[in-house]
Design a protein around this motif. Sequence first.
Motif, mmCIF file in Angstrom:
data_model
loop_
_atom_site.group_PDB
_atom_site.id
_atom_site.type_symbol
_atom_site.label_atom_id
_atom_site.label_comp_id
_atom_site.label_asym_id
_atom_site.label_seq_id
_atom_site.Cartn_x
_atom_site.Cartn_y
_atom_site.Cartn_z
ATOM 1 N N ALA A 162 24.139 29.138 38.711
ATOM 2 C CA ALA A 162 25.233 28.612 39.524
ATOM 3 C C ALA A 162 26.532 29.316 39.179
ATOM 4 C CB ALA A 162 25.374 27.108 39.310
ATOM 5 N N ALA A 163 26.697 29.669 37.904
ATOM 6 C CA ALA A 163 27.948 30.280 37.470
ATOM 7 C C ALA A 163 28.079 31.703 37.991
ATOM 8 C CB ALA A 163 28.017 30.266 35.955
ATOM 9 N N GLY A 176 25.964 33.242 40.705
ATOM 10 C CA GLY A 176 25.584 33.536 42.081
ATOM 11 C C GLY A 176 26.428 32.792 43.081
ATOM 12 N N ASN A 177 25.773 32.232 44.057
ATOM 13 C CA ASN A 177 26.479 31.488 45.091
ATOM 14 C C ASN A 177 26.420 30.004 44.787
ATOM 15 O OD1 ASN A 177 27.124 33.737 46.716
ATOM 16 N ND2 ASN A 177 24.999 33.766 47.439
ATOM 17 N N LEU A 178 27.361 29.292 45.335
ATOM 18 C CA LEU A 178 27.290 27.836 45.242
ATOM 19 C C LEU A 178 26.390 27.332 46.359
ATOM 20 C CD1 LEU A 178 30.782 26.343 44.392
ATOM 21 C CD2 LEU A 178 28.883 26.874 42.905
ATOM 22 N N ARG A 233 33.099 30.436 53.665
ATOM 23 C CA ARG A 233 31.994 30.255 54.626
ATOM 24 C C ARG A 233 32.164 28.952 55.400
ATOM 25 N NH1 ARG A 233 26.501 30.703 51.751
ATOM 26 N NH2 ARG A 233 27.801 30.727 49.893
ATOM 27 N N LYS A 281 33.971 31.968 47.789
ATOM 28 C CA LYS A 281 33.060 32.454 48.836
ATOM 29 C C LYS A 281 32.512 31.286 49.648
ATOM 30 C CE LYS A 281 29.988 35.059 46.834
ATOM 31 N NZ LYS A 281 28.851 35.953 46.499
ATOM 32 N N ALA A 282 32.121 30.237 48.955
ATOM 33 C CA ALA A 282 31.578 29.055 49.629
ATOM 34 C C ALA A 282 32.645 28.425 50.522
ATOM 35 C CB ALA A 282 31.083 28.046 48.596
ATOM 36 N N TRP A 296 33.081 19.201 38.706
ATOM 37 C CA TRP A 296 33.750 20.346 39.333
ATOM 38 C C TRP A 296 34.558 19.943 40.566
ATOM 39 C CZ3 TRP A 296 29.342 24.610 39.474
ATOM 40 C CH2 TRP A 296 29.192 25.132 38.177
ATOM 41 N N GLY A 340 22.381 26.314 35.255
ATOM 42 C CA GLY A 340 23.834 26.395 35.104
ATOM 43 C C GLY A 340 24.313 27.828 35.181
ATOM 44 N N VAL A 341 23.612 28.726 34.495
ATOM 45 C CA VAL A 341 23.997 30.141 34.499
ATOM 46 C C VAL A 341 23.877 30.710 35.898
ATOM 47 C CG1 VAL A 341 23.349 32.423 33.673
ATOM 48 C CG2 VAL A 341 23.437 30.521 32.078
ATOM 49 N N ILE A 352 29.887 19.137 47.368
ATOM 50 C CA ILE A 352 29.640 20.497 46.882
ATOM 51 C C ILE A 352 29.476 20.471 45.361
ATOM 52 C CG2 ILE A 352 30.658 22.795 46.593
ATOM 53 C CD1 ILE A 352 31.913 22.455 49.373
ATOM 54 N N HIS A 395 27.160 19.644 39.153
ATOM 55 C CA HIS A 395 28.352 19.465 38.325
ATOM 56 C C HIS A 395 29.390 18.599 39.033
ATOM 57 C CE1 HIS A 395 27.506 22.315 35.039
ATOM 58 N NE2 HIS A 395 26.803 22.952 35.954
ATOM 59 N N LEU A 437 17.452 23.857 32.494
ATOM 60 C CA LEU A 437 18.785 23.330 32.784
ATOM 61 C C LEU A 437 19.848 24.382 32.495
ATOM 62 C CD1 LEU A 437 18.852 19.618 31.822
ATOM 63 C CD2 LEU A 437 20.578 20.680 33.268
ATOM 64 N N ALA A 438 19.695 25.044 31.354
ATOM 65 C CA ALA A 438 20.655 26.066 30.960
ATOM 66 C C ALA A 438 20.654 27.200 31.978
ATOM 67 C CB ALA A 438 20.306 26.601 29.580
ATOM 68 N N ILE A 482 25.591 25.273 49.331
ATOM 69 C CA ILE A 482 26.321 24.501 50.338
ATOM 70 C C ILE A 482 25.412 24.131 51.512
ATOM 71 C CG2 ILE A 482 28.672 25.276 49.831
ATOM 72 C CD1 ILE A 482 28.368 27.323 52.090
ATOM 73 N N ALA A 502 32.518 32.312 43.207
ATOM 74 C CA ALA A 502 31.469 31.757 44.060
ATOM 75 C C ALA A 502 32.017 30.606 44.903
ATOM 76 C CB ALA A 502 30.297 31.290 43.209
ATOM 77 N N THR A 535 25.210 23.919 27.339
ATOM 78 C CA THR A 535 24.569 23.503 28.587
ATOM 79 C C THR A 535 25.553 22.793 29.512
ATOM 80 O OG1 THR A 535 22.577 23.203 27.308
ATOM 81 C CG2 THR A 535 22.564 22.297 29.516
ATOM 82 N N ILE A 585 29.813 24.618 31.274
ATOM 83 C CA ILE A 585 29.753 25.921 31.917
ATOM 84 C C ILE A 585 31.009 26.069 32.753
ATOM 85 C CG2 ILE A 585 28.514 27.243 33.653
ATOM 86 C CD1 ILE A 585 25.963 26.133 32.439
ATOM 87 N N TYR A 586 31.585 27.251 32.664
ATOM 88 C CA TYR A 586 32.827 27.488 33.405
ATOM 89 C C TYR A 586 32.635 27.305 34.899
ATOM 90 C CZ TYR A 586 34.835 29.368 29.146
ATOM 91 O OH TYR A 586 35.317 29.502 27.883
ATOM 92 N N PHE A 587 33.653 26.830 35.535
ATOM 93 C CA PHE A 587 33.636 26.688 36.989
ATOM 94 C C PHE A 587 33.565 28.085 37.621
ATOM 95 C CE2 PHE A 587 36.146 26.436 40.974
ATOM 96 C CZ PHE A 587 35.263 25.652 41.685
ATOM 97 N N PRO A 588 32.588 28.333 38.494
ATOM 98 C CA PRO A 588 32.440 29.662 39.095
ATOM 99 C C PRO A 588 33.446 29.865 40.228
ATOM 100 C CG PRO A 588 30.687 28.230 39.843
ATOM 101 C CD PRO A 588 31.542 27.402 38.922
#
Lengths: 140, 60
Positions: free
Chosen positions: A23-24, A26-28, B38, B34-35, A109, A20-21, A100, A106, A16-17, A30, B31, B22, B25-28
């Motif tokens: 996602a933080a 790389g790319n989201l 697209r 970019k999304a 978000w 999250g990392v 998304i 999340h 899980l951790a 979609i 990323a 866990t 986590i900060y909102f990226p």
Amino acid sequence: MKIHAMLRAALAALFLAFAGVAAAQGNLEINTPAITALQQSMQQRHAQLAPLYASGAVGLARDGTVALRDASSVPLAQRGQINGLIAAENADRAALYREIARANGHPEWEADVRATFAQRWIDRAQPGWWVQGGGGWVKK
Amino acid sequence: MRHTLRLSLLAAMLAVSTACVTINIYFPAAAAEKAADRIIDEVWQLREGAAAQPANGERQ
């Protein structure tokens, strides 16, 4: 047996951790069926919305939605249809932001996704379109 | 007795702190931008060649 269960729980927490990392950094995500469907629906509607953006009847709002900006530029007979278009577009947009956030594990978000989209819709609007800034509507 | 209490307190604190790592986590932002780009490319047909796609099955 007890140790196995604990190990499994620890592994799950670790996964899980890492998710999250990933996602933080790389790319989201979609590329889900729901997001693709919303995207296609919005793409098809854009053919009808584009002339309304150009005429200034509809503008891109600060909150990631589209809004009727100048009703007087639209013939009375067409206003109902345009309000329907705007409502359908905003429903798709709200669903898109929600999907998304959810596709990336999340749901909280959603507001951040909405704010990011709001900024990008406005930044990338074509010259002549109306966008909502801090001080009101401005023509790009 | 006191040892057990201290140990369980420590365990609880550890559990809470790892849970925070866990969950919060900060909102990226990069990323997400970019999304967004697209998707906007697709919806507004801004990419080269994208305009050639037929739009069938009108919905609203």
